[in-house]
Structure formats: structure tokens, C-alpha cells
Design a protein around this motif. Structure first.
Motif, short mmCIF file in Angstrom:
data_model
loop_
_atom_site.label_atom_id
_atom_site.label_comp_id
_atom_site.label_asym_id
_atom_site.label_seq_id
_atom_site.Cartn_x
_atom_site.Cartn_y
_atom_site.Cartn_z
N GLU A 68 0.84 -1.20 0.00
CA GLU A 68 0.00 0.00 0.00
C GLU A 68 0.87 1.24 0.00
OE1 GLU A 68 -3.20 -0.17 -0.18
OE2 GLU A 68 -3.64 -2.24 0.39
N ASP A 69 1.89 1.22 0.84
CA ASP A 69 2.85 2.29 0.88
C ASP A 69 4.21 1.66 0.58
OD1 ASP A 69 4.73 4.20 1.50
OD2 ASP A 69 3.74 4.87 3.33
N GLU A 125 10.37 -1.87 -4.40
CA GLU A 125 10.48 -1.03 -5.59
C GLU A 125 9.42 -1.35 -6.64
OE1 GLU A 125 13.11 1.23 -6.82
OE2 GLU A 125 13.51 1.53 -4.70
N GLU A 126 9.20 -2.64 -6.89
CA GLU A 126 8.23 -3.03 -7.91
C GLU A 126 7.66 -4.40 -7.57
OE1 GLU A 126 10.52 -4.24 -11.49
OE2 GLU A 126 11.71 -2.46 -11.07
N TYR A 127 6.78 -4.92 -8.42
CA TYR A 127 6.21 -6.24 -8.18
C TYR A 127 7.36 -7.21 -7.95
CZ TYR A 127 1.74 -4.66 -10.24
OH TYR A 127 0.56 -4.02 -10.52
N ALA A 150 3.46 -3.97 -6.01
CA ALA A 150 3.61 -2.55 -5.66
C ALA A 150 2.27 -1.88 -5.90
CB ALA A 150 4.70 -1.91 -6.50
N SER A 151 1.97 -0.85 -5.15
CA SER A 151 0.66 -0.21 -5.28
C SER A 151 0.68 0.85 -6.37
CB SER A 151 0.26 0.38 -3.94
OG SER A 151 -1.14 0.50 -3.89
N GLY A 152 -0.38 1.66 -6.43
CA GLY A 152 -0.54 2.65 -7.49
C GLY A 152 0.62 3.61 -7.64
N GLY A 153 0.57 4.39 -8.72
CA GLY A 153 1.69 5.20 -9.15
C GLY A 153 2.24 6.21 -8.16
N CYS A 154 1.44 6.69 -7.22
CA CYS A 154 1.98 7.77 -6.39
C CYS A 154 2.63 7.25 -5.12
CB CYS A 154 0.96 8.86 -6.11
SG CYS A 154 -0.41 8.34 -5.11
N SER A 155 2.68 5.94 -4.96
CA SER A 155 3.37 5.38 -3.80
C SER A 155 4.82 5.10 -4.19
CB SER A 155 2.68 4.09 -3.38
OG SER A 155 3.35 3.51 -2.30
N ALA A 156 5.76 5.76 -3.52
CA ALA A 156 7.18 5.59 -3.87
C ALA A 156 7.96 5.13 -2.66
CB ALA A 156 7.74 6.91 -4.38
N PRO A 157 9.04 4.38 -2.91
CA PRO A 157 9.81 3.88 -1.77
C PRO A 157 10.63 4.96 -1.05
CG PRO A 157 10.72 3.06 -3.83
CD PRO A 157 9.50 3.82 -4.18
N PRO B 97 2.58 12.23 -9.32
CA PRO B 97 2.62 12.00 -10.77
C PRO B 97 1.38 12.52 -11.51
CG PRO B 97 2.46 9.91 -9.54
CD PRO B 97 2.75 10.98 -8.55
N ASN B 129 11.01 5.84 -9.87
CA ASN B 129 9.93 4.96 -9.47
C ASN B 129 8.61 5.37 -10.14
OD1 ASN B 129 7.65 4.37 -7.23
ND2 ASN B 129 9.17 2.75 -7.29
N TYR B 130 8.36 6.67 -10.18
CA TYR B 130 7.13 7.17 -10.82
C TYR B 130 7.08 6.81 -12.31
CZ TYR B 130 5.80 10.08 -6.78
OH TYR B 130 5.40 10.53 -5.55
N ALA B 133 6.29 3.16 -12.66
CA ALA B 133 4.89 2.89 -12.36
C ALA B 133 3.99 3.38 -13.50
CB ALA B 133 4.50 3.56 -11.04
N ASP B 137 1.54 0.88 -15.19
CA ASP B 137 0.11 0.99 -14.93
C ASP B 137 -0.68 1.65 -16.06
OD1 ASP B 137 0.76 -0.12 -12.49
OD2 ASP B 137 0.76 1.79 -11.40
N ARG B 290 -3.02 2.86 3.18
CA ARG B 290 -1.75 3.56 3.02
C ARG B 290 -1.65 4.74 3.99
NH1 ARG B 290 -0.32 6.88 -2.22
NH2 ARG B 290 1.49 7.78 -1.24
#
Ligand SMILES: [Zn+2]
Lengths: 281, 303
Positions: A68-69, A125-127, A150-157, B97, B129-130, B133, B137, B290
Motif C-alpha cells: 500500500e505504501d 520497488e516493484e512487483y 507494488a501499489s498505485g503510481g503515487c506510492s514511492a519507496p 505524478p 519509481n514514478y 509505475a 500501470d 496507506r
């Protein structure tokens, strides 16, 4: 008004972000044995030794299905047997296949640990497959694994408040989760305030990259006996956090010594008395 | 009949462009495009945030550019349709993003890219990372999207002159992110809050929960006729429109503190905190867990 001059290193790094191509698994649950990185990691850590992957009679691994995060993914490793001097988990390897540095942590344990359970939080970092491999004192290997998306695009490590993280660097907190009871495993939590960054971050004032700075070694002892020794890196989340067990035989001090990648040392201890719940820093 | 109704609605809500990219002139010279209330997907191509532009006598300031170059291009076309004036500024309200990936569509206009003093560092830390993704996605259609670092940064307050129109940009302390910037148009008293205010869409904590709650306390003191949130219905009643967000964040704060006090683990807190809020927000299931995670990691350091 203030302008910012794009540093060469940043330009290069961003250029790399733009032009490298990454392959992503088309199949959401790829064959865990065929992960190229895993094959490399496995060969370097265990060479030709057999790893038991079926059945969870020694070790299990709990992760959320989705990160999620991506900066804070809770991980729970649970041993299914107690730490008997005759048979115990000596080492646990935590591997995250798709992270830039796949070997996230190596935990060394002893019979005094009581239980070889470890709770921590990692960056994903990713799946990726996440794996926990237990090495017994007789050399047998057992693996538990989970696939984490990994969750949606706006979640970054990356961290959330980079300046605050640096300002608090080195602060530590110990917590015992229950009243202390002698001669059985007691749950403890160690919190370390540290940005634990991977290096791709800029200094706010100089606008230059700050080098990687992360916790690399943690030694926890009780009354002078080793409980847990961990070699870790920036796959562990900002403000590294570990829950683990220890078996006290008498009153004593639970101590942690932490070393980061800049060779800075941090110490913390907590006095342990039977029947008392304690926390300190 | 149906077509007539659609046309009527299109005019009623502002200007509908041939491409289906709807714009609303919410105050003279201030144009807002409403993103859909969804997660980014190959269907919406990242068109999920409220973005737009402000036209002065000399030039135009674009405020956020959408979640991919495709959306950025549509926004740019909308500017060209609305005015012949050049685009002098592209302002990014923060690093997310869905607000920055249309930047590349404006490169040929050579605007000054403007952001919070901490935006470059956040872009450096998260950009790779963005982009991964985005590709994963949203797919190949978003190719050409780029991270573009601001060349003009705001540490506290900065005024931009669009010709007869002064914009006041304010950089906030860590709240929704550590790089939130708001834009105030003096002429129409329009406060562009972007993601410091979510209406309908669940707020997303990616900076500091306590910081955000403290920033929210300052907003009611700002006199404004128009309010533009980053997600959800523009022009909520002011300042009452802040209440729902602040209620949600306060529930997070108190329930996560309670969970930590009772020695619940992060995972236990994620599974139990704030579920009473589910029916009040769109996209609760996408972001709430989250938010609990972020709140827990922040609050466990309190003594
Ligand atoms: Zn945002």
C-alpha cells in the motif's frame, strides 16, 4: 526568488530514468524459481545446497498482498519451532528479488533469542517476490515466500519528509511489549531513527546528491549474550524498526549497538526486571 | 433530445472541447479542468487531478499538467484555444505524478517551471519509481512523459506577474507532501489549494499527518472567493469545505495514537483503524490503508 542549477549528476540520473527500459512481469504471479536475480542470489549465498520450499513447518512469512505504501511494507517472519540449543534457526536471509539491492537483511540468531521471529518494514520497488530463508544450526535450509504487488503510481519507496528524517538521525527507542517473564521468550521492539536512504536524494542546500546513508549492522545482546545480529541495507524502511524475542534468565540489560554506512555508532539499552513493562531510549 | 441536453450541460459547466477535455472558467481568466475520481488507468491516462491555467494580460501560467503527456497536450491545446498569449510559467503544486507528468507537453513553449524549494529533491528521489509505475500501470500511450525539474523554486513566498495579474505562490511546511505549493490570484481572490484540499476523494497522506492538520488551521484565515482543490468539486463552501478533510485526518490521528498506545503492530492498525470513515469518501479502499501506514510510521515516534 532563487533559481536552481541542474547539477550534472542529477541530469545524468534523470536521463537514466528516462531512457532505461525496464521489463515488467506480464504474468502477475511469475514462477518464483525462474527469477534471474533469485538464481544469482541463491548461487552466491547457498551455492548448490538444497532449499526446502514446500510446507511451512519451520518458517512462515507474512506480507500484505499489495504494498500500500511502497516505503513502508510490514514483513513478519515467524519460526514454527522454539530455539532449542539442539535445533534452532541460526540465520534468516530476507531477499526482495526486484529491489536494487536484493539481499535486504541477514539476521543471525541464537538459542537465547528464544523464538526466531522477526517483524520489520521494507521498501519494495516493484512487483516482486519476497523470500525468507532459514538456515538451521545443522545447515538445513527452508524458504517461505510471498509475491508482493507494488501499489498505485503515487506510492514511492522514498521517504516522506527528508529534512525531518535527517534532523532526528541516531535517536533510538526500545520497548518491551509485555511484562517481563524470566525463562521464556519475551517480545521486544527496537526503533532506530535514521533516513536509511539509498543515495538518490539531494542535499537541500548544496543541491548535490547525498551519498547513500543507511544502517548496516545491528547487534542486540542481553546480559552480554548475543540475541540478534543483523546485517541490513536500504531495503529496510526509513527509521528501521525490528520486533524480536529474547529469553532472560535473570534481570539484566538489553543492549543495542547500531552502525551506519558512515561508520557512525549509536547505542541504546534498557534495564529488564521481571514483572515490569519498560521502554526507553 | 439527449444530444441537446448534453450540449446544454457542456455549456452550463463551461467550455467543452472537441477532444472531450472539459474546462470551466470558474472566475474571469481562471480555467479548471476536473480530473475523474478514479485511480490512474490506461483508460483515463492519469486524468485524475484538477489542473488548469490562469490568463494575464501578458502571458499564461499553467497550474499542474495532469498524469501523463497525453493530458498535458490536451491542457496545452485548451490554452491555445483560449488565448493567443504565450505560456510563461508551468507551476507544479507538488511532486505527485498526476500533477506533473504532463509537463513535457509544454517544453516547446519554454516556460519557466516553478515549484516548492523541496520539489527538486522529491523529484530526484521518486522520479525513477514514478516513471516505472507510469509505464507499468498506464502503458505505452504515455510514452514521452518526463520528470521536469523546476528551474524557479519557492522557499517561502514568490510573486509572479502575468501582466495586470499578480499570483502569490506560497511554499508550505510538510503536509500532504514535503513540497506543497499554493497559488493565490489577487484579482479574483482565487485560492488554488491543489492537494492540500481533497473534496469527495479521500485525502492522501504522503508528508506529515500532524503537519497537514496544523497547515489546515491556517486556511480559514485566508479570505477567498474561489477555492480549487486538487481532487473533487471546486468551489466548496469556504471555509466549511475544509471540515470533512480535517475530520478524517483527526480520526486517523486519534485512532492510530490509540493503536500504538495499545501496542498494536502496524499491520493490526492497518486492519482496524478508521473503517468508520469508509462511506464518506470516494477511493477509500485505494488509499486509506496507506494513510494508516504513513500515520503509524509518523506517530510511533511521539512520546
Ligand atoms: Zn497529491
Amino acid at each position: 526568488m532563487k533559481s536552481f542549477i541542474l547539477s550534472t549528476r542529477l541530469a545524468l540520473a534523470l536521463g537514466a530514468m528516462l531512457f532505461t527500459t525496464h521489463a515488467f512481469p506480464a504474468d502477475p504471479d511469475p514462477d518464483p524459481a525462474k527469477s534471474e536475480i533469485w538464481i544469482k542470489v541463491k548461487n552466491s549465498l547457498f551455492e548448490e545446497r538444497a532449499i526446502e520450499t514446500s510446507g511451512n513447518d519451520i518458517i512462515t512469512l507474512d506480507t500484505p498482498v499489495r504494498a500500500e505504501d511502497a516505503a513502508t511494507v510490514p514483513i513478519a517472519i515467524k519460526a514454527q519451532i522454539p530455539q532449542n540449543p539442539e535445533k534452532y534457526v541460526q540465520t534468516i536471509y530476507l531477499v526482495i528479488d526486484k529491489n536494487p539491492s536484493p539481499i535486504a537483511a541477514v539476521f543471525h540468531l541464537t538459542p537465547d533469542s528464544g523464538r526466531a521471529d522477526i517483524d520489520t518494514r521494507v521498501r519494495i520497488e516493484e512487483y516482486s517476490y519476497v523470500r525468507a530463508i532459514a538456515e538451521m544450526n545443522d545447515g538445513q535450509l527452508y524458504m517461505a515466500m510471498r509475491y508482493v504487488k507494488a501499489s498505485g503510481g503515487c506510492s514511492a519507496p522514498a521517504g516522506k519528509d527528508q529534512e525531518a528524517a535527517l534532523a532526528r538521525l541516531g535517536k533510538m527507542k526500545f520497548r518491551l511489549e509485555n511484562e517481563v517473564a524470566l525463562n521464556r521468550p519475551n517480545l521486544a521492539q527496537l526503533m532506530i531513527s535514521h533516513p536509511n536512504n539509498s543515495g538518490l536524494q539531494m542535499d537541500q542546500l548544496t543541491r548535490h546528491y547525498i551519498p547513500p546513508r543507511f544502517v548496516k549492522k545491528i547487534d542486540v545482546s542481553y546480559s552480554g549474550k548475543l540475541i540478534l545480529s543483523a546485517d541490513v541495507d536500504f531495503s529496510i524502511s526509513e527509521n528501521p524498526n525490528f520486533r524480536f524475542y529474547f529469553t532472560p534468565r535473570e534481570s539484566g540489560d538489553l543492549k543495542a549497538e547500531v552502525i551506519d554506512s558512515s561508520e557512525l555508532k549509536f547505542n541504546s539499552y534498557i534495564r529488564v526486571e521481571p514483572g515490569v513493562t519498560a521502554s526507553g531510549s | 433530445m439527449r444530444i441537446l441536453l448534453c450540449l446544454f450541460l457542456a455549456f452550463a459547466t463551461g467550455r467543452a472541447l472537441a477532444s472531450g477535455f472539459a474546462l470551466n472558467e470558474i472566475a474571469p481568466g481562471i480555467y479548471v479542468h476536473r480530473g475523474v475520481q478514479e485511480d490512474s488507468s490506461p483508460q483515463n491516462l492519469g486524468d485524475i487531478a484538477n489542473i488548469g491555467f490562469i490568463i494575464g494580460d501578458k502571458c499564461v501560467a499553467v497550474i499542474d499538467t495532469g498524469g501523463s503527456i497525453v493530458i498535458g497536450r490536451k491542457l496545452r491545446q485548451a490554452v491555445v484555444n483560449a488565448t493567443r498569449l504565450p505560456i510563461c510559467y508551468v507551476i507544479n503544486t507538488h511532486v505527485h505524478p498526476d500533477h506533473i507528468f504532463g509537463n513535457a507537453a509544454f517544453k516547446d513553449d519554454h516556460p519557466v517551471f516553478v515549484g516548492h524549494d523541496k520539489l527538486p529533491a522529491a523529484m530526484a528521489a521518486r522520479g525513477g519509481n514514478y516513471l516505472n509505475a507510469l509505464k507499468r500501470d498506464l502503458g505505452a500511450a504515455t510514452q514521452g512523459s518526463e520528470i521536469i525539474i523546476p528551474t524557479l523554486t519557492v522557499k517561502d513566498v514568490l510573486e509572479l506577474d502575468l501582466g495586470g495579474r499578480r499570483l502569490t505562490l506560497k511554499a508550505w511546511r510538510t503536509a500532504h507532501t514535503d513540497n506543497d505549493l499554493t497559488v493565490f490570484d489577487e484579482k479574483t481572490q482565487t485560492l488554488w489549494l491543489s492537494d492540500l484540499l481533497f473534496t469527495e476523494h479521500i485525502p492522501v497522506v504522503d508528508g506529515s499527518l500532524k503537519g497537514w492538520l496544523s497547515v489546515l488551521k491556517e486556511f480559514p484565515g485566508i479570505k477567498a472567493h474561489h477555492i480549487i482543490p486538487g481532487h473533487g468539486q471546486p468551489d466548496p463552501p469556504w471555509p466549511q469545505g475544509l471540515q470533512a478533510e480535517s475530520d478524517y485526518l483527526n480520526v486517523l490521528l486519534s485512532e492510530v495514537r490509540e493503536a500504538i498506545k495499545h501496542r498494536q503492530t502496524l499491520q493490526q492498525a492497518v486492519d482496524t483503524v478508521g473503517l468508520s470513515q469508509r462511506n464518506r469518501w470516494l477511493l477509500f479502499d485505494s488509499f486509506h490503508r496507506r494513510n494508516v501506514t504513513a500515520a503509524y510510521a509518523e506517530l510511533e515516534w511521539e512520546d
